[in-house]
Every structure is written in C-alpha cells, then in structure tokens.
Design an enzyme around this catalytic site. Structure first.
Site, PDB file in Angstrom:
ATOM      1  N   SER A   4       0.840  -1.188   0.000  1.00  0.00           N
ATOM      2  CA  SER A   4       0.000   0.000   0.000  1.00  0.00           C
ATOM      3  C   SER A   4       0.874   1.237   0.000  1.00  0.00           C
ATOM      4  O   SER A   4       1.766   1.368   0.842  1.00  0.00           O
ATOM      5  CB  SER A   4      -0.923   0.009   1.217  1.00  0.00           C
ATOM      6  OG  SER A   4      -0.183  -0.045   2.410  1.00  0.00           O
ATOM      7  N   CYS A   5       0.655   2.084  -0.971  1.00  0.00           N
ATOM      8  CA  CYS A   5       1.244   3.418  -0.998  1.00  0.00           C
ATOM      9  C   CYS A   5       0.123   4.389  -1.322  1.00  0.00           C
ATOM     10  O   CYS A   5      -0.912   3.993  -1.861  1.00  0.00           O
ATOM     11  CB  CYS A   5       2.343   3.540  -2.056  1.00  0.00           C
ATOM     12  SG  CYS A   5       3.856   2.621  -1.711  1.00  0.00           S
ATOM     13  N   ASP A   6       0.348   5.634  -1.012  1.00  0.00           N
ATOM     14  CA  ASP A   6      -0.644   6.660  -1.341  1.00  0.00           C
ATOM     15  C   ASP A   6       0.102   7.914  -1.764  1.00  0.00           C
ATOM     16  O   ASP A   6       1.040   8.346  -1.086  1.00  0.00           O
ATOM     17  CB  ASP A   6      -1.533   6.964  -0.136  1.00  0.00           C
ATOM     18  CG  ASP A   6      -2.361   5.763   0.282  1.00  0.00           C
ATOM     19  OD1 ASP A   6      -3.436   5.567  -0.302  1.00  0.00           O
ATOM     20  OD2 ASP A   6      -1.915   5.019   1.166  1.00  0.00           O
ATOM     21  N   GLU A  91       3.211   3.806  -7.489  1.00  0.00           N
ATOM     22  CA  GLU A  91       2.408   2.870  -6.697  1.00  0.00           C
ATOM     23  C   GLU A  91       2.430   1.510  -7.385  1.00  0.00           C
ATOM     24  O   GLU A  91       2.498   1.416  -8.608  1.00  0.00           O
ATOM     25  CB  GLU A  91       0.938   3.329  -6.644  1.00  0.00           C
ATOM     26  CG  GLU A  91       0.721   4.765  -6.278  1.00  0.00           C
ATOM     27  CD  GLU A  91       0.688   4.997  -4.787  1.00  0.00           C
ATOM     28  OE1 GLU A  91       0.404   4.031  -4.059  1.00  0.00           O
ATOM     29  OE2 GLU A  91       0.951   6.123  -4.364  1.00  0.00           O
TER      30      GLU A  91
END
Length: 428
Positions: A4-6, A91
């Site tokens: 998970s990246c944002d 991402e």
C-alpha cells in the site's frame, strides 16, 4: 503480497498562493531501509551508459540534479524531486496482464521514477520519458530484497507534478494511459483509477486491448480501469478505503482554497485509514511533501521546497526541508552504507546474503521507536520535542519563502543537513 502506498496532489484553486502541493507515503517491507540521497546534475559523454537496478540503459547527454527517497538496495526511487520542480511518486498495481514474466529483470517502476526526474524538465516531459521506457525496455523484476519476498513484482502507476500541472499515468504491462490534472485535487493508491478521460496513452491502446480479448466496441467508451483492472467494470464501486478516505481528506482540507504543507502532513499521518502504516509486515518507510512554486517574473523567484522524513512511520518521524540552492548539501545522516561489487542486490545469483543498510538517522530513530514501543515516558516526551522542532521549522520556512531574497539561498543550502544533525542529537 499486500502493498500500500498513497500519493496526493493539490493544485489551484485548492491551494494557498497558487502553489502545487505533492505528497507521498512509501509503504514497503517493514525491515527495509529507505534513504534520502542528493544526486548532482551532470553532463555525460556520448555513448555512455547508466546502470539501473538490474539493467543498463543508454545515458542521455544531461541529467538534472535530483533528491530521492529510495530503498537503499536499489538504484531507483520511490519518490523524489528535481531542480526543475518536477516530482514523481509511484504505486504498485495489479492488472489482468500480470504474469510470471513480470519477474524478468527489466526496469523497476522505481527506476522509472528516477529516470523521469533525471531527464524531464516538466511533468509532461516526465510522462513522455516513462511512456518510452514502458515500450522499451519495459517494466519488470523483483521489487524486494527481503527474505521470502524476492518473488514480489507488480505493475506501476505514477503521479507526476510540476509547479503548474499534474499527470496520473497508469500501466498494465507495456500498456499505459495518462490523465492530465489541471486543477483541484487528485490521489492514487494501489489500484487503477483512470477511466475514460485519457489524455495520452500507449499507441493504439483500445486496439491492443481488443487483441488481448479485454475490450469490444459494445462495451461502451474505452475505460482503462474497467478494461485492465483485475476487478473489471465493477471495480470503480469498490475503490479501496484508503483511496476514498484520502480523496475525502484532500477535498475537506482544501475546501477553503488554502491547502498547504501542514494539510498534506495531516493526510500522510492519518493512521486510521491506513495511509500512514505504523506496524506490521509493511510500514510507511519514507515520506515526502513538496511545495512547488509557480513561475514568477520576480528578479529572485521563490524556490520550491521539498520535505523528507528519511525514517519510517510519519507519526514518529519529522519532515526536514530541502531546497535546490547553489551549493546545496544534505550531509551523510540519511545516506546508507555502500557495498560496491559485494552488494547482494548486484551479484548474481542475487540476494544470497544480508547486509546492514541502516544509515545514521535510521539507527537513531530506532531508539525512539523502541522507547515508544514500550510506552517509555521519555520517548513520548522526545517525540513531542521533535514535533515542536518540526512545527517551528515549517513556520520559519514559510516566513522565509514568503519574502524570499537572493541572500536567503545561503541560509537554506544545507538546511536538510542541519535539521538531520539536530534530530540525531535528540537521540543521543
């Protein structure tokens, strides 16, 4: 393997003073070390090569100065900025065309982030650079050196910004689509998000999707997410909580038209949504916020300012500013040890042994994390003092940049180095 990246961007009229605000949390394996590196601009002889994480490419004649937040074992970067005011973050995404060939050693998405920053003078140019690299040599290769995670690979999406505009570029193998963002807010998480608004793309995108059996004319207008996402057409109604919550925060915090660096810090420190990953197999191992200042006719234009943690978990880290100033230096506190030809990421077969990649600031920050882990009151007090230091630094930088003069470059050339050294002293 979960990931998970944002990544976020806010543009006028959502932002204060007409700036573009870029931010990203890099969520990676919990034991991985992320370093902050400054690479100077350089001219390269004709015919020279550049060694990326796994493969070698023809080098261009000139590369821009870049500041990078990167996993210490790889050549590429999770995010960064260049001296032209371009920022890029990537991402992981999974699509219908993922397969075993994704592990073939080509360019990592992180390599593409760095190559775009080194070669592009604008966000639009960065889109062109990444688009060409996706065509040849393409994306692929193991994305972790951590034991048991070396078969982890994925496709990539990118959020690219400069002082006036932004782009989202999403991929499925060699196929890609890009959406131009000219105002307001936008974010990406670990999922495709581009629909029918496709402003640039790989050649003959719809026709190529037809050849793969993924699209027919009777499916309606070509929708990149519907066609390539693992979830298909129903996916847009199932966007992740992180994506939806991040967008909600962006909209709420920018409603006044005064969105600034403190607002982006608040988003990146939001633990409840999972945007800030604080523990587990994956954590937010590095974080960046950039304030990109629009062009000015002033005799001394205000420079853009880039903030990096260089340590895991934004909730227990502080952001330190960097400006591309004459003589800029970041020191050695956030730079990991180098192992040359003995580096297990470079030797074949790869990843056969482990090395200690921790840099000085990472080691110091471990002390704080251990104290907080056992709820030591001294650790809580230390974190409070560090956050006060950060608040004062944000305030001072806003004042300095609000009335910027040529003489101020000397004050900020080593500001990241100075703040890192102060932080280190807190841990002693």
């Amino acid at each position: 393997m979960p990931s998970s990246c944002d990544t976020f961007v806010a543009l006028p009229p959502a932002t204060a003073k007409g700036c573009v605000i870029f931010g990203k949390n890099s969520d990676r394996p919990g034991s991985e070390v992320q370093e902050v590196n400054l690479v100077p601009a350089a001219d390269h002889p004709k015919g020279s090569k550049v060694q990326c994480t796994y493969i070698e490419l023809d080098q261009v004649g000139h590369t821009h100065a870049v500041i990078l937040s990167k996993p210490a074992w790889m050549w590429g970067a999770e995010m960064g900025a260049n001296e032209q005011g371009v920022c890029v973050g990537n991402e992981a995404v999974w699509t219908k065309v993922n397969g075993p060939s994704d592990l073939e050693e080509k360019l990592l998405g992180m390599d593409m982030v760095r190559l775009a920053l080194e070669r592009a003078s604008s966000a639009a140019e960065a889109v062109e650079v990444i688009g060409q690299l996706l065509t040849s040599p393409g994306q692929g290769g193991p994305c972790s050196e951590e034991p048991g995670q070396q078969a982890w690979s994925y496709h990539n999406s990118f959020l690219i910004a400069d002082p006036t505009t932004a782009w989202v570029l999403e991929t499925a193998g060699p196929y890609w689509a890009a959406e131009h963002i000219t105002e307001g807010v936008r974010n990406i998480s670990n999922e495709l998000s581009i629909g029918t608004k496709i402003d640039r793309s790989s050649p003959n995108l719809a026709a190529e999707a037809k050849k793969l059996g993924l699209y027919q004319d009777d499916m309606g207008p070509f929708n990149f997410t519907h066609v390539f996402s693992e979830g298909g057409k129903c996916f847009t109604s199932q966007m992740s909580f992180r994506y939806r919550h991040g967008l909600k925060m962006l909209k709420e915090l920018s409603a006044s038209g005064k969105f600034g660096v403190r607002d982006m810090l608040k988003i990146l420190r939001d633990e409840e949504s999972g945007i800030c990953m604080t523990d587990g197999s994956f954590v937010s191992t590095g974080s960046q916020v950039s304030v990109l200042v629009p062009p000015s006719s002033s005799a001394c234009p205000t420079p853009s300012c880039h903030w990096f943690t260089g340590t895991p978990n934004p909730l227990t880290s502080i952001y330190k500013p960097f400006i591309f100033a004459p003589g800029a230096a970041i020191g050695k506190a956030t730079v990991s040890p180098q192992f040359g030809d003995d580096d297990p990421a470079k030797k074949k077969p790869r990843f056969q042994n482990e090395v200690d990649r921790r840099h000085a600031l990472f080691k110091g920050h471990e002390t704080l994390r251990e104290m907080l882990g056992r709820e030591d009151s001294k650790g809580i007090e230390l974190l409070s003092n560090l956050r006060e230091l950060e608040d004062k630094c944000v305030e001072d930088m806003e004042e300095l940049l609000g009335n910027f003069e040529e003489s101020a470059y000397a004050k900020v050339a080593c500001i990241f180095k100075h703040m890192s050294e102060i932080e280190l002293n807190f841990y002693k």
